[in-house]
Design an enzyme around this catalytic site. Structure first.
Site, PDB file in Angstrom:
ATOM      1  N   ARG A 229     -12.924  -3.948  -6.492  1.00 22.35           N
ATOM      2  CA  ARG A 229     -12.668  -4.590  -5.213  1.00 22.35           C
ATOM      3  C   ARG A 229     -13.977  -4.755  -4.453  1.00 22.35           C
ATOM      4  O   ARG A 229     -14.750  -3.799  -4.350  1.00 22.35           O
ATOM      5  CB  ARG A 229     -11.759  -3.654  -4.427  1.00 22.35           C
ATOM      6  CG  ARG A 229     -10.635  -4.275  -3.718  1.00 22.35           C
ATOM      7  CD  ARG A 229      -9.694  -3.252  -3.128  1.00 22.35           C
ATOM      8  NE  ARG A 229     -10.312  -2.137  -2.420  1.00 22.35           N
ATOM      9  CZ  ARG A 229      -9.767  -1.523  -1.373  1.00 22.35           C
ATOM     10  NH1 ARG A 229      -8.621  -1.932  -0.894  1.00 22.35           N
ATOM     11  NH2 ARG A 229     -10.360  -0.495  -0.804  1.00 22.35           N
TER      12      ARG A 229
ATOM     13  N   TYR B 118     -10.921   1.877  11.074  1.00 18.42           N
ATOM     14  CA  TYR B 118     -12.147   2.249  10.344  1.00 18.42           C
ATOM     15  C   TYR B 118     -12.545   1.268   9.266  1.00 18.42           C
ATOM     16  O   TYR B 118     -13.551   1.458   8.611  1.00 18.42           O
ATOM     17  CB  TYR B 118     -12.007   3.646   9.735  1.00 18.42           C
ATOM     18  CG  TYR B 118     -10.764   3.867   8.894  1.00 18.42           C
ATOM     19  CD1 TYR B 118     -10.693   3.380   7.600  1.00 18.42           C
ATOM     20  CD2 TYR B 118      -9.665   4.554   9.412  1.00 18.42           C
ATOM     21  CE1 TYR B 118      -9.554   3.570   6.835  1.00 18.42           C
ATOM     22  CE2 TYR B 118      -8.517   4.742   8.653  1.00 18.42           C
ATOM     23  CZ  TYR B 118      -8.471   4.250   7.372  1.00 18.42           C
ATOM     24  OH  TYR B 118      -7.338   4.419   6.616  1.00 18.42           O
ATOM     25  N   LYS B 119     -11.761   0.216   9.042  1.00 17.94           N
ATOM     26  CA  LYS B 119     -12.111  -0.762   7.991  1.00 17.94           C
ATOM     27  C   LYS B 119     -12.996  -1.845   8.603  1.00 17.94           C
ATOM     28  O   LYS B 119     -14.128  -1.575   8.966  1.00 17.94           O
ATOM     29  CB  LYS B 119     -10.839  -1.290   7.343  1.00 17.94           C
ATOM     30  CG  LYS B 119     -10.132  -0.191   6.539  1.00 17.94           C
ATOM     31  CD  LYS B 119      -8.778  -0.596   5.991  1.00 17.94           C
ATOM     32  CE  LYS B 119      -8.208   0.536   5.133  1.00 17.94           C
ATOM     33  NZ  LYS B 119      -6.770   0.409   4.911  1.00 17.94           N
TER      34      LYS B 119
ATOM     35  N   PHE C 298       0.849  -1.186   0.000  1.00 19.72           N
ATOM     36  CA  PHE C 298       0.000   0.000   0.000  1.00 19.72           C
ATOM     37  C   PHE C 298       0.892   1.247   0.000  1.00 19.72           C
ATOM     38  O   PHE C 298       1.892   1.294   0.709  1.00 19.72           O
ATOM     39  CB  PHE C 298      -0.895  -0.029   1.241  1.00 19.72           C
ATOM     40  CG  PHE C 298      -1.959   1.022   1.252  1.00 19.72           C
ATOM     41  CD1 PHE C 298      -3.123   0.861   0.520  1.00 19.72           C
ATOM     42  CD2 PHE C 298      -1.792   2.186   1.980  1.00 19.72           C
ATOM     43  CE1 PHE C 298      -4.112   1.833   0.521  1.00 19.72           C
ATOM     44  CE2 PHE C 298      -2.778   3.169   1.981  1.00 19.72           C
ATOM     45  CZ  PHE C 298      -3.936   2.988   1.247  1.00 19.72           C
TER      46      PHE C 298
ATOM     47  N   ASP D 185       1.507  -4.970   8.721  1.00 20.75           N
ATOM     48  CA  ASP D 185       0.383  -4.054   8.578  1.00 20.75           C
ATOM     49  C   ASP D 185      -0.879  -4.910   8.472  1.00 20.75           C
ATOM     50  O   ASP D 185      -1.015  -5.704   7.532  1.00 20.75           O
ATOM     51  CB  ASP D 185       0.571  -3.172   7.335  1.00 20.75           C
ATOM     52  CG  ASP D 185      -0.514  -2.106   7.209  1.00 20.75           C
ATOM     53  OD1 ASP D 185      -1.635  -2.333   7.720  1.00 20.75           O
ATOM     54  OD2 ASP D 185      -0.251  -1.057   6.589  1.00 20.75           O
TER      55      ASP D 185
HETATM   56  C1  LIG Z   1      -6.051   1.610   4.522  1.00 16.91           C
HETATM   57  C2  LIG Z   1      -4.610   1.343   4.698  1.00 16.91           C
HETATM   58  C3  LIG Z   1      -3.801   2.236   5.399  1.00 16.91           C
HETATM   59  C4  LIG Z   1      -4.384   3.542   5.843  1.00 16.91           C
HETATM   60  O1  LIG Z   1      -3.531   4.406   6.492  1.00 16.91           O
HETATM   61  P1  LIG Z   1      -4.132   5.743   7.144  1.00 16.91           P
HETATM   62  O2  LIG Z   1      -2.990   6.347   7.818  1.00 16.91           O
HETATM   63  O3  LIG Z   1      -5.241   5.316   8.047  1.00 16.91           O
HETATM   64  O4  LIG Z   1      -4.702   6.584   6.056  1.00 16.91           O
HETATM   65  C5  LIG Z   1      -2.489   1.869   5.641  1.00 16.91           C
HETATM   66  N1  LIG Z   1      -1.988   0.701   5.172  1.00 16.91           N
HETATM   67  C6  LIG Z   1      -2.752  -0.165   4.460  1.00 16.91           C
HETATM   68  C7  LIG Z   1      -2.173  -1.448   3.980  1.00 16.91           C
HETATM   69  C8  LIG Z   1      -4.078   0.145   4.198  1.00 16.91           C
HETATM   70  O5  LIG Z   1      -4.822  -0.676   3.487  1.00 16.91           O
END
Ligand SMILES: *Cc1c(COP(=O)(O)O)cnc(C)c1O
Length: 406
Positions: A365, A216-217, A116, A191
């Site tokens: 997705r 938040y996911k 990501f 992560d």
């Molecule tokens: C959604 C996501 C993030 C989000 O990071 P934020 O700091 O909350 O914006 C980080 N890493 C991965 C792999 C994600 O899917």
């Protein structure tokens, strides 16, 4: 299948709008009744009436630890190994810099080219900050153990990986990769953005060092909910506090001029937590206290299998390709497809009441959150997808308009 679903009753605990099939809980989970009620109480009674007294009386001051322990149960951590703080990006920075400092003499962060973007960007910021020859080594996807075996040499300080790929949903073997990196003397950062609340995770069984993840996911903590950070007990006294803020001090209310890190996980806290967002996340986590993660995983895999089987059977478009692994044991809780018209197809689906999302360059997705989705939802979603592809309505110009958030 819905009639036999042990999790079918959970849907009633969410506040989902009617007429909608929500396949985007991997980006933003829905509102639950528990969160709505808690927000009302936090606003009216705790903030409105209690004011500053609520830091003690309503337990605001240790809410981040309590919420962290609730998440810990879902990811195989012991109490005191997880705390809620900041965003996933900031937590990545904290553990990256902390881990690099724990491995002086080594200078490489190994990660995946397809990780990501924020993970890559925070790694770039960390090596730029530290200088001294620190750099990043990218392993090309699709990554297998051999590719990592080649990349992990005696110069590698950290292996940083996202367990479930945000595009394809491919699931890494956490235990095997952790062992591989540690055998070569590196620390491992996981992560868990697409893992926490999506499948059973066992950090301690895997011997993991450090981890971060999103509130938040799949955890349904609300837009911009604070994230979490995990530090294995054995590293907590050793890892330096990257962001040495006052609430991570051993005695914040002593107001000493010199920083002294708090013991344990508390030094991962920097400043004052966002209590409104944190309370929403904590309330959202109440639901998880009653969830058996193995039952959740079974349903998640069955939902994904049904999705793939129905697409195989009912969608004729040869340009639609499954990019998720077919083997459910190698997949997180999502299915993804590629199609050159991906963006327009997702927009047409949203207009038809099926919300998924689009990721560059051509990925559709679909997040499968077993707490509030049923098998009939999958049936209806694939029927909508098949219809949109068959009649070509996704080619309409209105569906090509790119919004800021895809
Ligand atoms: C959604 C996501 C993030 C989000 O990071 P934020 O700091 O909350 O914006 C980080 N890493 C991965 C792999 C994600 O899917």
């Amino acid at each position: 299948m819905d009639a036999a679903d042990p999790l079918a009753g959970m849907r009633a605990r969410f506040d989902l709008p009617g007429g909608l099939i929500y396949l985007d809980g991997n980006s933003l989970g829905p509102l639950s009744h528990a969160v709505r009620q808690r927000m009302a109480r936090v606003l009216e009674a705790e903030w409105g009436e209690g004011l500053i007294r609520s830091w003690n009386a309503a337990g605001w001051i240790d809410l981040a630890q309590r919420a962290g322990d609730r998440i810990g149960r879902l990811i195989g951590a012991e109490p005191g190994e997880v705390i809620v703080a900041d965003s996933t990006s900031i937590n990545l920075f904290k553990v990256l810099v902390g881990a690099l400092r724990m491995r002086p003499g080594r200078s490489v962060i190994v990660t995946e080219a397809g990780n990501f973007p924020t993970d890559l960007y925070m790694a770039q910021g960390s090596v730029a900050l530290l200088g001294q020859g620190h750099h990043i080594r990218l392993v090309e996807a699709p990554a297998d153990l051999d590719a990592f075996r080649d990349a992990l040499d005696e110069d590698c300080a950290v292996l940083m990986l996202t367990q479930v790929d945000y595009r394809s949903g491919r699931l890494h073997d956490m235990a095997a990769l952790t062992r591989l990196a540690q055998d070569r003397g590196a620390l491992v950062i996981w992560d868990l953005a697409h893992s926490a609340g999506a499948l059973p995770v066992d950090l301690n069984a895997a011997g993991a060092d450090l981890a971060v993840g999103c509130g938040y996911k799949y955890l349904n903590g609300g837009p911009g909910a604070p994230a979490f950070i995990y530090v294995a007990h054995r590293h907590q006294a050793e890892i330096p506090a990257t962001l040495s803020g006052w609430l991570g001090h051993a005695q914040p209310f002593a107001f000493e001029p010199e920083y002294r890190p708090a013991p344990g996980i508390l030094r991962q806290v920097c400043g004052t937590p966002p209590i409104l967002s944190l309370a929403a996340l904590d309330a959202a986590l109440e639901i998880w206290d009653a969830v058996d993660m193995d039952v959740l995983r079974n349903k998640s895999q069955a939902l994904g299998q049904l999705f793939i089987d129905l697409v195989d059977r009912d969608v004729q478009d040869p340009e639609l390709r499954l990019i998720s692994p077919r083997d459910p044991d190698q997949r997180g809780s999502q299915v993804a497809f590629s199609h050159p018209g991906g963006y327009g197809i997702v927009q047409a689906l949203i207009q038809a009441g099926v919300i998924g999302d689009f990721r560059q360059p051509d990925v559709l997705r679909f997040g499968l959150a077993p707490l509030y989705l049923g098998y009939a939802d999958i049936w209806d979603a694939v029927r909508a997808l098949a219809g949109i592809l068959a009649d070509g309505q996704w080619r309409r110009p209105e569906f090509a308009q790119r919004a800021a958030v895809t």
